[in-house]
Design a protein around this motif. Structure first.
Motif, PDB file in Angstrom:
ATOM      1  N   PRO A  92      -0.623  -5.337  -0.888  1.00 29.60           N
ATOM      2  CA  PRO A  92      -0.146  -6.113   0.275  1.00 29.60           C
ATOM      3  C   PRO A  92      -0.915  -7.410   0.510  1.00 29.60           C
ATOM      4  O   PRO A  92      -0.400  -8.310   1.170  1.00 29.60           O
ATOM      5  N   PHE A 113      11.381  -2.197  -0.272  1.00 30.29           N
ATOM      6  CA  PHE A 113      10.577  -1.973   0.922  1.00 30.29           C
ATOM      7  C   PHE A 113      11.146  -0.794   1.704  1.00 30.29           C
ATOM      8  O   PHE A 113      12.328  -0.770   2.048  1.00 30.29           O
ATOM      9  N   LEU A 126       6.641  -0.707   5.548  1.00 29.69           N
ATOM     10  CA  LEU A 126       6.632  -1.839   6.475  1.00 29.69           C
ATOM     11  C   LEU A 126       5.902  -1.501   7.766  1.00 29.69           C
ATOM     12  O   LEU A 126       5.236  -2.349   8.349  1.00 29.69           O
ATOM     13  N   ASN A 167       2.282  -1.704   7.066  1.00 28.91           N
ATOM     14  CA  ASN A 167       1.855  -3.068   6.734  1.00 28.91           C
ATOM     15  C   ASN A 167       2.608  -4.050   7.635  1.00 28.91           C
ATOM     16  O   ASN A 167       3.531  -4.755   7.188  1.00 28.91           O
ATOM     17  N   VAL A 181       3.518  -7.687   6.672  1.00 30.81           N
ATOM     18  CA  VAL A 181       4.654  -7.856   5.760  1.00 30.81           C
ATOM     19  C   VAL A 181       5.952  -7.851   6.556  1.00 30.81           C
ATOM     20  O   VAL A 181       6.836  -8.703   6.359  1.00 30.81           O
ATOM     21  N   LEU A 215       0.701 -10.879  -0.186  1.00 29.36           N
ATOM     22  CA  LEU A 215       1.800 -11.373   0.642  1.00 29.36           C
ATOM     23  C   LEU A 215       1.815 -12.895   0.708  1.00 29.36           C
ATOM     24  O   LEU A 215       2.871 -13.525   0.517  1.00 29.36           O
ATOM     25  N   ILE A 222       3.959  -7.084  -3.748  1.00 30.16           N
ATOM     26  CA  ILE A 222       3.478  -6.812  -2.390  1.00 30.16           C
ATOM     27  C   ILE A 222       3.238  -5.324  -2.184  1.00 30.16           C
ATOM     28  O   ILE A 222       2.251  -4.920  -1.570  1.00 30.16           O
TER      29      ILE A 222
END
Length: 397
Positions: free
Chosen positions: A334, A290, A295, A298, A301, A337, A330
């Motif tokens: 996404p 990640f 992040l 999204n 997440v 998740l 993910i």
């Protein structure tokens, strides 16, 4: 408002006849402490709060089994179970095991009944829309018949697992059921607003208070929101927040349907930016793949990494570090998740249920029970030790 006698509104199903869960023929909830039960400790206030938290969850979760509603409830059920049980856990994780009275009151009969009623009526407008119905007393009666039966089943399911309880607790559960019944009766008569009507009413009041230019909406200068959070709520991107947009945000954030007086104030305060959340989530999940950029783009997440990484049931960030395939899933999509979160919860639970009737196959088939066990470590510990009770839970399906 004085409650109307139940028999004056001709409610049809047994669930709305005044059930007495303490009487012969009902569930055994007498004060005999020697019988099999879920052990929430010895403090009467904690037993009461934990038991009502469990009743709250079961009553609401029962909606998931109702084909009549024809609604996609899984995500909402998961979220409300998670939030309710986190709140219940706060009661037992306080210093010297002495919760604040406000925390205990969160699960009193009145507040628990309000949450159950609010959740139950939050789908009424959808019921009308999909059924092509007008808002009439007949339509409200039909809806009350459906949701009331589900609520009754939820109470009975909770009592079948809780078993024998102190008299004070069983009386409070009875009181909770009675309040819900009274509210549904008032709903049928049009004397009790639905959850969505209550949200609109609260938002309109707050909008009037903050709307300095009299435009019936809010500019960013009339709120304390960060720009990215404001833009996230502003669905039509006109740089104004309407009553409808704010109401929708409240409904999304009010997971447990408390309609707290502080909720709107909290929404309109300056929020942590998506960038700040991304940096926090990245520090927790490092060295996974990640990135801060991913992040930030999204935020759900990032919020999941933060939210599921500090509880006693498991650590999502550590799970992600140990499962690079889950991280890749993910990143590639996404929307996966929730699927990954479910796998994390399943892994956390089954690691504590060795040679137990509650298997991963059972939990995969009964997601509400998976959520309950993950969000309620006391219950998980109980079933991990009491194999016969675990078998009864499995056999009940």
């Amino acid at each position: 408002m004085e409650a109307k006698p139940i028999n004056q509104v001709h409610l049809n199903l047994n669930y709305l006849k005044t059930k007495n869960f303490n009487s012969a023929g009902g569930k055994s909830v007498t004060g005999n402490q020697s019988a099999d039960k879920v052990d929430f400790g010895s403090d009467p206030s904690l037993i009461l709060a934990e038991s009502l938290a469990f009743v709250n969850q079961k009553a609401i979760s029962s909606f998931g089994s109702r084909d009549d509603l024809n609604l996609i409830l899984e995500q909402q059920l998961n979220e409300i179970n998670e939030t309710l049980h986190k709140k219940a856990l706060e009661l037992t994780n306080t210093e010297n095991n002495l919760p604040d009275q406000n925390d205990l009151d969160y699960f009193n009969a009145e507040n628990t009944a309000n949450r159950i009623y609010n959740f139950a009526t939050s789908f009424y407008e959808t019921f009308l829309e999909f059924g092509g119905k007008e808002d009439t007393q007949e339509a409200r009666q039909e809806y009350a018949d459906i949701i009331g039966e589900a609520i009754g089943e939820g109470f009975e399911d909770a009592l079948s697992v809780l078993g024998v309880l102190p008299d004070k607790v069983s009386n409070e559960i009875q009181k909770t059921h009675d309040i819900v019944t009274e509210k549904l009766a008032a709903f049928v008569l049009g004397e009790e607003k639905t959850y969505n009507e209550k949200v609109t009413e609260k938002v309109t009041e707050k909008m009037t208070e903050l709307d300095k230019d009299g435009s019936n909406d809010l500019s960013i200068d009339e709120t304390n929101l960060s720009s990215d959070f404001f833009n996230n709520i502003d669905k039509d991107q006109n740089q104004r927040l309407s009553i409808e947009e704010l109401s929708q945000e409240i409904k999304l954030l009010d997971k447990t349907k408390d309609l707290s007086d502080d909720l709107l104030n909290a929404v309109l305060e300056k929020s942590e930016s998506f960038q700040e959340q991304a940096e926090k989530a990245h520090s927790l999940s490092h060295p996974s793949e990640f990135t801060i950029s991913f992040l930030a783009q999204n935020p759900k997440v990032a919020q999941a990494v933060i939210g599921f990484s500090g509880g006693s049931s498991g650590n999502f960030a550590e799970f992600l570090k140990d499962n690079p395939d889950a991280v890749k899933k993910i990143i590639d999509d996404p929307s996966k998740l929730n699927e990954v979160i479910r796998a994390f919860k399943l892994d956390s639970i089954t690691s504590k249920l060795k040679d137990n009737p509650i298997t991963d196959e059972f939990l995969n088939a009964h997601l509400i029970e998976l959520e309950s066990l993950f969000d309620h470590p006391d219950l998980l510990d109980y079933f991990s030790i009491n194999i016969e009770s675990a078998q009864r839970l499995v056999d009940s399906y």
